[in-house]
Design an enzyme around this catalytic site. Structure first.
Site: not given
Ligand code: AMP
Length: 216
Positions: A13, A88, A127, A160, A171
């Site tokens: 995404k 989320r 990744r 990461r 996750r």
């Molecule tokens: P992502 O890069 O979108 O996979 O986000 C990495 C991490 O940031 C996630 O595993 C969460 O810990 C936190 N995070 C990102 N977006 C959100 C959200 N909308 N709500 C809560 N935690 C978030």
């Protein structure tokens, strides 16, 4: 145009939101990127968020909702914006509905990128990201021209912390428990479109573009 990209971590995404953002010249708002920048700057918010992110858990709703509230008030969102990684949870989705209603705005489309679990686990392990410009690569499907170096800015690519195997599983379960219920939430609005995510980047992009032609 206000778009939401839904999908498991590693569904693609972020990659697709970036391409759509360039195509329509509207900003991509990635809560993950915003949080990672805060972590890199070692702000209070970043330090608090890191404790959740490193465990594969969600950062509390009130923190995230505030971030989005402030971000979508910025000038560059006037023509529209793309939400990547937000909402989320149902609480975040409800807060977004209220924010948009208060500004006479509405969601144009919710795009769910659908990828099987086994593929997700494989992709996240492969990744690599650039901490400097947030570019994303996959060492098998979308490798940088020079191994370990970002094509866009020359930064050194890293894995990461939360793409390590032990965090990936958590996750995915966080996604299923908290984020998957949003599929039903948005199905009710008739704005949800499911795009199969098991194709190459260009084909997925073209399928999304086709869907965006039909925004009422
Ligand atoms: P992502 O890069 O979108 O996979 O986000 C990495 C991490 O940031 C996630 O595993 C969460 O810990 C936190 N995070 C990102 N977006 C959100 C959200 N909308 N709500 C809560 N935690 C978030």
């Amino acid at each position: 145009m206000i778009l939401i990209f839904l999908g498991a971590p590693g569904s693609g995404k972020g990659t697709q939101s970036e391409l759509i953002s360039k195509e329509f010249s509207i900003p991509q708002i990635s809560t993950g990127d915003i949080l990672r920048n805060e972590v890199a700057l070692a702000t209070d918010l970043g330090m608090e968020a890191k404790t959740y992110m490193d465990k594969g858990e969600l950062v509390p709703d009130d923190i995230i909702i505030k971030i989005i509230e402030n971000r979508i008030k910025e000038k560059d969102t006037k023509k529209g914006f793309i939400l990547d990684g937000f909402p989320r949870t149902i609480k975040q989705a409800e807060a977004l509905d209220t924010m948009l209603q208060n500004n006479n705005l509405s969601i144009s489309k919710v795009i769910l990128i659908d990828v099987a679990d086994e593929e997700i686990i494989r992709r996240l392990g492969d990744r690599r990201v650039c901490p400097n410009c947030n570019a994303v690569y996959n060492i098998t499907y979308n490798p940088p021209k020079q191994s370990g170096t970002c094509d866009k800015c020359g930064g050194k690519l890293i894995q990461r912390n939360d793409d390590k195997e032990e965090v990936i599983v958590k996750r995915l379960s966080t996604y299923k428990e908290n984020t998957q219920p949003l599929i039903g939430y948005y199905e009710k609005t008739k704005r949800l479109t499911v795009i199969p995510g098991d194709m190459d980047i260009k084909s997925i992009f073209n399928n999304i573009l086709d869907e965006l032609l039909y925004i009422p």
